[in-house]
Design an enzyme around this catalytic site. Structure first.
Site, PDB file in Angstrom:
ATOM      1  N   GLY A  11       0.854  -1.194   0.000  1.00 20.14           N
ATOM      2  CA  GLY A  11       0.000   0.000   0.000  1.00 20.14           C
ATOM      3  C   GLY A  11       0.882   1.233   0.000  1.00 20.14           C
ATOM      4  N   ALA A  13       1.775   3.426  -2.078  1.00 23.77           N
ATOM      5  CA  ALA A  13       1.382   4.704  -2.703  1.00 23.77           C
ATOM      6  C   ALA A  13       0.232   5.359  -1.932  1.00 23.77           C
ATOM      7  CB  ALA A  13       0.970   4.453  -4.154  1.00 23.77           C
ATOM      8  N   GLN A  15      -1.984   6.707   1.710  1.00 27.56           N
ATOM      9  CA  GLN A  15      -1.757   7.836   2.617  1.00 27.56           C
ATOM     10  C   GLN A  15      -1.031   7.453   3.920  1.00 27.56           C
ATOM     11  OE1 GLN A  15      -4.843   9.825   4.488  1.00 27.56           O
ATOM     12  NE2 GLN A  15      -6.149   8.037   4.796  1.00 27.56           N
ATOM     13  N   ASN A 105     -10.380  -9.164   0.465  1.00 25.77           N
ATOM     14  CA  ASN A 105      -9.129  -9.168   1.228  1.00 25.77           C
ATOM     15  C   ASN A 105      -8.544 -10.563   1.403  1.00 25.77           C
ATOM     16  OD1 ASN A 105      -8.184  -6.453   2.002  1.00 25.77           O
ATOM     17  ND2 ASN A 105     -10.335  -6.259   2.558  1.00 25.77           N
ATOM     18  N   GLY A 130      -3.744  -3.249   7.140  1.00 24.86           N
ATOM     19  CA  GLY A 130      -4.923  -3.146   6.269  1.00 24.86           C
ATOM     20  C   GLY A 130      -6.108  -3.882   6.866  1.00 24.86           C
ATOM     21  N   ASP A 159      -5.008   2.054  18.641  1.00 28.84           N
ATOM     22  CA  ASP A 159      -6.083   2.071  19.641  1.00 28.84           C
ATOM     23  C   ASP A 159      -5.491   2.274  21.039  1.00 28.84           C
ATOM     24  OD1 ASP A 159      -8.186   1.219  17.652  1.00 28.84           O
ATOM     25  OD2 ASP A 159      -6.810  -0.463  17.524  1.00 28.84           O
ATOM     26  N   HIS A 187      -9.486  -5.112  16.061  1.00 23.86           N
ATOM     27  CA  HIS A 187      -9.340  -3.701  15.700  1.00 23.86           C
ATOM     28  C   HIS A 187     -10.630  -3.284  14.990  1.00 23.86           C
ATOM     29  CE1 HIS A 187      -7.909   0.084  14.219  1.00 23.86           C
ATOM     30  NE2 HIS A 187      -8.222  -0.291  12.992  1.00 23.86           N
TER      31      HIS A 187
HETATM   32  P1  NAI Z   1      -5.094   4.254   1.021  1.00 26.82           P
HETATM   33  O1  NAI Z   1      -6.312   3.881   0.250  1.00 26.82           O
HETATM   34  O2  NAI Z   1      -4.601   5.646   1.038  1.00 26.82           O
HETATM   35  O3  NAI Z   1      -3.880   3.340   0.528  1.00 26.82           O
HETATM   36  C1  NAI Z   1      -3.996   1.971   0.351  1.00 26.82           C
HETATM   37  C2  NAI Z   1      -3.021   1.561  -0.728  1.00 26.82           C
HETATM   38  O4  NAI Z   1      -3.035   0.136  -0.797  1.00 26.82           O
HETATM   39  C3  NAI Z   1      -3.414   2.084  -2.125  1.00 26.82           C
HETATM   40  O5  NAI Z   1      -2.302   2.722  -2.718  1.00 26.82           O
HETATM   41  C4  NAI Z   1      -3.784   0.808  -2.869  1.00 26.82           C
HETATM   42  O6  NAI Z   1      -3.501   0.863  -4.254  1.00 26.82           O
HETATM   43  C5  NAI Z   1      -2.903  -0.210  -2.145  1.00 26.82           C
HETATM   44  N1  NAI Z   1      -3.292  -1.606  -2.359  1.00 26.82           N
HETATM   45  C6  NAI Z   1      -4.526  -2.114  -2.539  1.00 26.82           C
HETATM   46  N2  NAI Z   1      -4.440  -3.437  -2.771  1.00 26.82           N
HETATM   47  C7  NAI Z   1      -3.130  -3.763  -2.712  1.00 26.82           C
HETATM   48  C8  NAI Z   1      -2.420  -4.978  -2.884  1.00 26.82           C
HETATM   49  N3  NAI Z   1      -3.048  -6.118  -3.167  1.00 26.82           N
HETATM   50  N4  NAI Z   1      -1.082  -4.945  -2.770  1.00 26.82           N
HETATM   51  C9  NAI Z   1      -0.431  -3.790  -2.519  1.00 26.82           C
HETATM   52  N5  NAI Z   1      -1.057  -2.611  -2.357  1.00 26.82           N
HETATM   53  C10 NAI Z   1      -2.388  -2.596  -2.461  1.00 26.82           C
HETATM   54  O7  NAI Z   1      -5.356   3.693   2.499  1.00 26.82           O
HETATM   55  P2  NAI Z   1      -4.613   4.084   3.859  1.00 26.82           P
HETATM   56  O8  NAI Z   1      -5.304   5.239   4.459  1.00 26.82           O
HETATM   57  O9  NAI Z   1      -3.156   4.140   3.623  1.00 26.82           O
HETATM   58  O10 NAI Z   1      -5.013   2.802   4.756  1.00 26.82           O
HETATM   59  C11 NAI Z   1      -4.532   1.514   4.431  1.00 26.82           C
HETATM   60  C12 NAI Z   1      -5.261   0.465   5.243  1.00 26.82           C
HETATM   61  O11 NAI Z   1      -4.992   0.607   6.625  1.00 26.82           O
HETATM   62  C13 NAI Z   1      -6.782   0.489   5.127  1.00 26.82           C
HETATM   63  O12 NAI Z   1      -7.243  -0.848   5.016  1.00 26.82           O
HETATM   64  C14 NAI Z   1      -7.229   1.091   6.431  1.00 26.82           C
HETATM   65  O13 NAI Z   1      -8.539   0.684   6.770  1.00 26.82           O
HETATM   66  C15 NAI Z   1      -6.211   0.496   7.357  1.00 26.82           C
HETATM   67  N6  NAI Z   1      -6.029   1.167   8.648  1.00 26.82           N
HETATM   68  C16 NAI Z   1      -5.748   0.381   9.730  1.00 26.82           C
HETATM   69  C17 NAI Z   1      -5.504   0.924  10.964  1.00 26.82           C
HETATM   70  C18 NAI Z   1      -5.186   0.048  12.150  1.00 26.82           C
HETATM   71  O14 NAI Z   1      -5.043   0.600  13.244  1.00 26.82           O
HETATM   72  N7  NAI Z   1      -5.056  -1.258  12.017  1.00 26.82           N
HETATM   73  C19 NAI Z   1      -5.560   2.377  11.163  1.00 26.82           C
HETATM   74  C20 NAI Z   1      -5.826   3.130   9.974  1.00 26.82           C
HETATM   75  C21 NAI Z   1      -6.061   2.529   8.757  1.00 26.82           C
END
Ligand code: NAI
Length: 332
Positions: A11, A13, A15, A105, A130, A159, A187
């Protein structure tokens, strides 16, 4: 200088990665003397964006960053890695049901599990971020049978940090004066943020957090709800999910795993060995301590009240349901 630690971020690329990569590359996680080799995996349509991230990392001119490898190829991404930070996942799209999200997923983490099994070092430490993080972590561990189960985790440190910050704010003390806040379970909004064992330093005195707070209603209602729903509150305000705080929590999680926690307790999702009556094999967040040998051990012997028992069981029930749903797609 020692050999670089090879760290995969998926992931890359996205945020969270945008904050995370800089922190890792500048030495926040593995120390200020440890060179880093960063492997950045994302999906093919994101390669142009990833190129921009690579340019920015280069432009930071960081002394510890030995190499950056951007790729959309899982086999290349998992090759000889020491640490896997699995941030990329299928996001929930409008109209998507929970089971559709799980199905998408399962596919990703099954495929990455096979790549991990075939190409990573057997000592690799895996952190799944993720969502749904616990179940994704369970799926990848299933498909990487040659990697010890102890090497898999999922992130609940955000958390924990949120819980710690809520208590600090309630008491008007600094975050470092709040210790032993615990996150149990998933989570998700069923997680149990638990203050029963937390301690605080107030006016130079160490005391149980609940004694200092003197507000049972806050501890049992407002506090728990605020932490459980904090992710949603950030999305509501920012129109994007937590990223800076998630990246900071990932750094905290990995640094503690790499160097040990000393006397501190931290929460992380790990594969249950049956502690506190939690079903063996479930990816569940526990309070743990980690030695300098990187061995994670659940904090033993905590008293679990009836109130807590109910909450531990409720989040366990959700995880069992998620697991069964995810695994049913594997059989289909
Ligand atoms: P985002 O949407 O900005 O970035 C996710 C990236 O993952 C995208 O660039 C996408 O193209 C890439 N991606 C999708 N499928 C992929 C694959 N098969 N292989 C490699 N890359 C892939 O999302 P963000 O904000 O960076 O969040 C990422 C994940 O983290 C989300 O699932 C979010 O729900 C989760 N998250 C978990 C937290 C926790 O405490 N466990 C806290 C905050 C977010």
């Amino acid at each position: 200088m020692s050999d670089p630690v090879k760290v995969l971020v998926t992931g890359a690329a996205g945020q969270i990665a945008y904050s995370l990569l800089y922190s890792i590359a500048k030495g926040d996680v593995f120390g200020e003397k440890q060179p880093i080799s960063l492997v950045l995996l994302d999906i093919p349509p994101m390669m142009a964006v990833l190129d921009g991230v690579v340019m920015e990392l280069q432009d930071c001119a960081l002394p510890l960053l030995a190499e950056v490898i951007p790729t959309a190829d899982e086999a290349a991404a998992f090759k000889d890695i020491d640490v896997a930070l699995l941030v990329g996942a299928q996001p929930r799209r409008q109209g998507m049901e929970r089971k559709d999200l799980l199905k998408a997923n399962v596919k990703i983490f099954k495929s990455q599990g096979a790549a991990l099994d075939a190409h990573a070092k057997k000592t690799v430490k895996v952190v799944v971020v993720g969502n749904p993080a616990n179940t994704n972590a369970l799926v990848i561990s299933k498909f990487a049978p040659s990697i010890p189960k102890e090497n898999f985790s999922c992130l609940t440190r955000l958390d924990q940090n949120r819980a710690q910050a809520q208590v600090a704010s309630k008491l008007g003390i600094s975050n470092e004066n709040v210790q032993r806040t615990i996150i149990w379970g998933n989570h998700s909004s069923t997680q149990f943020p638990d203050l029963a064992h937390a301690v605080v330093h107030v006016n130079g005195k160490l005391m149980p957090a609940q004694e200092a707070i003197k507000d049972d209603n806050w501890v049992k209602n407002d506090f728990i709800q605020t932490v459980q729903t904090r992710g949603g509150a950030v999305i509501q305000a920012r129109k994007l999910s937590s990223a800076m705080s998630a990246a900071k929590a990932i750094c905290d999680h990995v640094r503690d795993w790499w160097f040990g926690t000393g006397e501190r307790w931290v929460s992380m999702g790990i594969i249950s060995k049956g502690d506190y009556g939690i079903q063996e094999g479930l990816m569940y967040s526990f309070p743990v301590q980690i030695g300098t040998d990187k061995v994670v051990q659940v904090v033993p012997g905590l008293t679990i009240s009836d109130f807590a028992r109910e909450k531990l069981d409720a989040t366990q029930a959700e995880l069992i349901e998620e697991r069964d749903c995810a695994f049913s797609f594997l059989e289909a």
